[in-house]
Scaffold this active site. Structure first.
Site, PDB file in Angstrom:
ATOM      1  N   ARG A 104       4.824  -4.926  -5.090  1.00  0.00           N
ATOM      2  CA  ARG A 104       3.565  -4.793  -4.278  1.00  0.00           C
ATOM      3  C   ARG A 104       2.336  -5.196  -5.412  1.00  0.00           C
ATOM      4  NH1 ARG A 104       1.926   1.265  -2.646  1.00  0.00           N
ATOM      5  NH2 ARG A 104       1.142   1.354  -4.829  1.00  0.00           N
ATOM      6  N   THR A 108      -4.034  -6.099  -3.543  1.00  0.00           N
ATOM      7  CA  THR A 108      -4.028  -6.272  -2.197  1.00  0.00           C
ATOM      8  C   THR A 108      -3.103  -5.080  -1.421  1.00  0.00           C
ATOM      9  OG1 THR A 108      -2.288  -8.077  -1.871  1.00  0.00           O
ATOM     10  CG2 THR A 108      -4.675  -8.575  -1.840  1.00  0.00           C
ATOM     11  N   ASP A 201       5.394   6.173 -10.385  1.00  0.00           N
ATOM     12  CA  ASP A 201       5.978   4.688 -10.141  1.00  0.00           C
ATOM     13  C   ASP A 201       7.588   5.072 -10.238  1.00  0.00           C
ATOM     14  OD1 ASP A 201       7.208   2.251 -10.253  1.00  0.00           O
ATOM     15  OD2 ASP A 201       5.294   1.356 -10.303  1.00  0.00           O
ATOM     16  N   ASP A 204       9.097   2.346 -12.582  1.00  0.00           N
ATOM     17  CA  ASP A 204       8.847   2.608 -13.918  1.00  0.00           C
ATOM     18  C   ASP A 204       9.616   3.707 -14.552  1.00  0.00           C
ATOM     19  OD1 ASP A 204       7.176   0.270 -13.479  1.00  0.00           O
ATOM     20  OD2 ASP A 204       5.388   1.283 -14.026  1.00  0.00           O
TER      21      ASP A 204
HETATM   22  C1  PRP Z   1       7.091   0.533  -5.088  1.00  0.00           C
HETATM   23  C2  PRP Z   1       8.269   1.466  -4.689  1.00  0.00           C
HETATM   24  C3  PRP Z   1       8.385   0.739  -3.407  1.00  0.00           C
HETATM   25  C4  PRP Z   1       6.995   0.047  -2.712  1.00  0.00           C
HETATM   26  C5  PRP Z   1       6.592   1.178  -1.951  1.00  0.00           C
HETATM   27  O1  PRP Z   1       7.861  -0.621  -5.950  1.00  0.00           O
HETATM   28  O2  PRP Z   1       9.212   1.382  -5.466  1.00  0.00           O
HETATM   29  O3  PRP Z   1       9.459  -0.361  -3.285  1.00  0.00           O
HETATM   30  O4  PRP Z   1       6.465  -0.049  -4.203  1.00  0.00           O
HETATM   31  O5  PRP Z   1       5.179   0.750  -1.885  1.00  0.00           O
HETATM   32  P1  PRP Z   1       4.560   0.189   0.019  1.00  0.00           P
HETATM   33  O6  PRP Z   1       5.461   1.366   0.719  1.00  0.00           O
HETATM   34  O7  PRP Z   1       3.241   0.242  -0.430  1.00  0.00           O
HETATM   35  O8  PRP Z   1       5.154  -1.299  -0.065  1.00  0.00           O
HETATM   36  P2  PRP Z   1       6.862  -1.563  -6.621  1.00  0.00           P
HETATM   37  O9  PRP Z   1       6.160  -2.708  -6.052  1.00  0.00           O
HETATM   38  O10 PRP Z   1       6.082  -0.775  -7.636  1.00  0.00           O
HETATM   39  O11 PRP Z   1       7.998  -2.396  -7.406  1.00  0.00           O
HETATM   40  P3  PRP Z   1       9.207  -1.482  -8.437  1.00  0.00           P
HETATM   41  O12 PRP Z   1      10.068  -0.711  -7.537  1.00  0.00           O
HETATM   42  O13 PRP Z   1       9.629  -2.622  -9.254  1.00  0.00           O
HETATM   43  O14 PRP Z   1       8.466  -0.486  -9.515  1.00  0.00           O
END
Ligand code: PRP
Length: 214
Positions: A104, A108, A201, A204
């Site tokens: 993400r 944005t 997160d 993480d």
């Molecule tokens: C987080 C989470 C989801 C996403 C949800 O991933 O694990 O995949 O964000 O957010 P959204 O509904 O607003 O799209 P992230 O992008 O932090 O990556 P990661 O899983 O590698 O930590």
């Protein structure tokens, strides 16, 4: 097209959810508890899979049993969805597994795709998307769109731990046909699009923080 939200209420899920929410839970225990939640959620999410009658011979007699009619396609969203893969493979040992990588954008909040490794033969099979966090819904909308482009039909099952009302609303407005199985629908997103009260997160907390350019 409908988005059905199934809140899975179970004392073992509730107990594990408290530990994954706890900021003092170390990463190793977080992974264990997340997997336990995943097992229980996936068991519920697969309750409607089609079966057909088969013959089986026990040590005593021939009788009838039931077998899964087709094997689902399991799709974890990297990274956090990896925490559900072992649970899914324990319950569905013959399922194919595809991988979608989406991060993400921190400014944005839009999904930035970086991996697309889906099985060849998706058409006509039940797709089960694994992502512990449904925040804005952007990552799941992107993932489901990729599955539809590859021939997925019918209702896509989504398994998450936490869902935000904003993300559910986005998926509804996207016109997707989904059955979402979640341990909780939380209150709202904060200004950083983190789920509140949430668990932080999920990527993480399983794997540590990646470098900002990753
Ligand atoms: C987080 C989470 C989801 C996403 C949800 O991933 O694990 O995949 O964000 O957010 P959204 O509904 O607003 O799209 P992230 O992008 O932090 O990556 P990661 O899983 O590698 O930590």
């Amino acid at each position: 097209m409908t988005v059905a939200v199934h809140l899975v209420e179970h004392p073992l899920i509730a107990d594990s959810l408290t530990r994954v929410r706890d900021k003092n839970t170390p990463n190793a225990l977080f992974r264990q508890e997340l997997e336990r939640i995943g097992t229980l959620l996936i068991a519920e999410a697969t309750r409607g899979l089609a079966t057909h009658e088969v013959r089986v011979t026990t040590p005593l007699v021939s009788t009838t049993g039931r077998a899964l009619t087709s094997q689902p396609v399991v799709v974890p969203v990297l990274r956090a969805g990896l925490g559900f893969v072992h649970a899914a493979q324990e319950l569905l040992p013959s399922a194919d597994v595809g991988f979608i990588g989406v991060s993400r954008d921190e400014a944005t909040f839009q999904p930035k795709p970086y991996v697309n490794k889906l099985p060849e033969n998706i058409a006509g099979r039940q797709c089960i998307v694994l992502d512990p966090m449904l925040a804005t819904g952007g990552s799941l909308a992107h993932t489901c769109q990729l599955l539809l482009e590859r021939g997925a039909t019918g209702t896509i099952i989504v398994v998450c731990v936490l869902a935000a009302p904003e993300g559910i609303a986005l998926l509804k407005s996207a016109g997707l046909d989904l059955a979402i199985y979640t341990a909780a629908v939380d209150e709202h997103l904060n200004e950083h699009a983190f789920i509140v009260p949430g668990l932080g997160d999920a990527g993480d907390r399983q794997f540590g923080s990646p470098a900002s350019s990753s």
